[in-house]
Scaffold this active site. Sequence first.
Site, PDB file in Angstrom:
ATOM      1  N   HIS A 157       0.789  -1.227   0.000  1.00 51.32           N
ATOM      2  CA  HIS A 157       0.000   0.000   0.000  1.00 51.32           C
ATOM      3  C   HIS A 157       0.828   1.287   0.000  1.00 51.32           C
ATOM      4  O   HIS A 157       0.283   2.381  -0.104  1.00 51.32           O
ATOM      5  CB  HIS A 157      -0.915  -0.012   1.232  1.00 51.32           C
ATOM      6  CG  HIS A 157      -2.199   0.726   1.076  1.00 51.32           C
ATOM      7  ND1 HIS A 157      -2.293   1.960   0.467  1.00 51.32           N
ATOM      8  CD2 HIS A 157      -3.463   0.413   1.446  1.00 51.32           C
ATOM      9  CE1 HIS A 157      -3.551   2.365   0.492  1.00 51.32           C
ATOM     10  NE2 HIS A 157      -4.278   1.450   1.081  1.00 51.32           N
ATOM     11  N   LYS A 240     -24.548   6.265  -0.847  1.00 50.67           N
ATOM     12  CA  LYS A 240     -24.514   7.286  -1.896  1.00 50.67           C
ATOM     13  C   LYS A 240     -25.810   8.090  -1.973  1.00 50.67           C
ATOM     14  O   LYS A 240     -25.811   9.230  -2.438  1.00 50.67           O
ATOM     15  CB  LYS A 240     -24.228   6.627  -3.253  1.00 50.67           C
ATOM     16  CG  LYS A 240     -22.799   6.152  -3.423  1.00 50.67           C
ATOM     17  CD  LYS A 240     -22.594   5.498  -4.783  1.00 50.67           C
ATOM     18  CE  LYS A 240     -21.165   5.046  -4.968  1.00 50.67           C
ATOM     19  NZ  LYS A 240     -20.954   4.379  -6.280  1.00 50.67           N
ATOM     20  N   LYS A 241     -26.906   7.502  -1.510  1.00 53.27           N
ATOM     21  CA  LYS A 241     -28.183   8.224  -1.510  1.00 53.27           C
ATOM     22  C   LYS A 241     -28.120   9.467  -0.627  1.00 53.27           C
ATOM     23  O   LYS A 241     -28.864  10.420  -0.833  1.00 53.27           O
ATOM     24  CB  LYS A 241     -29.316   7.304  -1.042  1.00 53.27           C
ATOM     25  CG  LYS A 241     -29.699   6.234  -2.055  1.00 53.27           C
ATOM     26  CD  LYS A 241     -30.855   5.383  -1.539  1.00 53.27           C
ATOM     27  CE  LYS A 241     -31.248   4.323  -2.555  1.00 53.27           C
ATOM     28  NZ  LYS A 241     -32.364   3.479  -2.052  1.00 53.27           N
ATOM     29  N   LYS A 243     -25.522  11.275  -0.487  1.00 52.36           N
ATOM     30  CA  LYS A 243     -24.483  12.101  -1.097  1.00 52.36           C
ATOM     31  C   LYS A 243     -23.189  12.092  -0.284  1.00 52.36           C
ATOM     32  O   LYS A 243     -22.550  13.133  -0.051  1.00 52.36           O
ATOM     33  CB  LYS A 243     -24.980  13.532  -1.308  1.00 52.36           C
ATOM     34  CG  LYS A 243     -26.212  13.625  -2.200  1.00 52.36           C
ATOM     35  CD  LYS A 243     -26.567  15.067  -2.510  1.00 52.36           C
ATOM     36  CE  LYS A 243     -27.855  15.144  -3.341  1.00 52.36           C
ATOM     37  NZ  LYS A 243     -27.736  14.413  -4.624  1.00 52.36           N
ATOM     38  N   VAL A 244     -22.837  10.895   0.177  1.00 54.51           N
ATOM     39  CA  VAL A 244     -21.616  10.694   0.959  1.00 54.51           C
ATOM     40  C   VAL A 244     -20.756   9.641   0.263  1.00 54.51           C
ATOM     41  O   VAL A 244     -21.277   8.648  -0.273  1.00 54.51           O
ATOM     42  CB  VAL A 244     -21.945  10.229   2.397  1.00 54.51           C
ATOM     43  CG1 VAL A 244     -20.660   9.950   3.181  1.00 54.51           C
ATOM     44  CG2 VAL A 244     -22.791  11.267   3.112  1.00 54.51           C
ATOM     45  N   SER A 245     -19.458   9.857   0.258  1.00 56.55           N
ATOM     46  CA  SER A 245     -18.543   8.875  -0.312  1.00 56.55           C
ATOM     47  C   SER A 245     -18.505   7.626   0.566  1.00 56.55           C
ATOM     48  O   SER A 245     -18.268   7.721   1.774  1.00 56.55           O
ATOM     49  CB  SER A 245     -17.126   9.467  -0.403  1.00 56.55           C
ATOM     50  OG  SER A 245     -16.162   8.446  -0.541  1.00 56.55           O
ATOM     51  N   PRO A 246     -18.737   6.432  -0.003  1.00 59.89           N
ATOM     52  CA  PRO A 246     -18.667   5.196   0.791  1.00 59.89           C
ATOM     53  C   PRO A 246     -17.312   5.013   1.462  1.00 59.89           C
ATOM     54  O   PRO A 246     -17.227   4.528   2.594  1.00 59.89           O
ATOM     55  CB  PRO A 246     -18.935   4.100  -0.257  1.00 59.89           C
ATOM     56  CG  PRO A 246     -19.756   4.782  -1.300  1.00 59.89           C
ATOM     57  CD  PRO A 246     -19.204   6.172  -1.373  1.00 59.89           C
TER      58      PRO A 246
END
Length: 262
Positions: A157, A240-241, A243-246
């Site tokens: 990483h 996402k509903k 409006k947030v990044s998973p």
Amino acid sequence: MYSFNASRYPVKPSDIAKKFDPKTHNHVVFVRKNKYYEVQMDEDGIPLSTAELEAQISQVIKLAGESRAIPVGALTSENRDIWAEARENLIKASPKNAQSLERIESAIIVVPLDDKIPVTREDISWKCWVGDGRNRFYDKHQLIVFDNGRAGFLGEHSCMDGTPTLRMSEFILSSLSAGKVDHGPLSVRANLPVPKELTFELDAANKQAIKAAEAHFDELVGKHDMEVLHYEGCGKNQIKKYKVSPDAYAQLVKQLAFHKML
């Protein structure tokens, strides 16, 4: 850029990375019983078919036998400054060691063939995450395959985000599931070279460093535990509903959990 044919190097005060030309380094390194084997991914300019790759893997398993080699790969699990000194000593011990390291580090990817049979999700996850710390080379991406056919990916990483390797893994799995992979002929060419073992000549200092690395790994891993929860009540589409990044959502959940532990 660092997905394939690349390696991380232990250097004081800060690690570096190196990328190798894939046109001249078209090989994969398999690890079995702590032993390293180089397999070319083409012959006479023709890529290996799935059947041929399977035949080469069977050869690796046969060549490795049942005895375990001194686990040089354990050094890559060490503190980076300790590994930097150990790597210099390893190279000083024999020119062969530098050659073997270069072939491992320049490989497309490293594939540990573990002689374990994990079944549960937790057992598979644990063995992919840490394993035994021996049958590995942590400075590179590793595709880990177990004796029962289960497999997992362990990414290096430091040079790149985990998203590209996750997308790569999803692409491979979905392509296989959809039957979109060209496996090539079922026959195996008779002129395929035997997998080449990449050996090391170890002196007393090298062996002591490896022994210490094993002890440090076991001590560190002994302080950890893992439990896997497969929860399907909420996923990325639901997040996402709002409006947030998973990814951001998951990162915040981990930070909240850590905060509550304090």
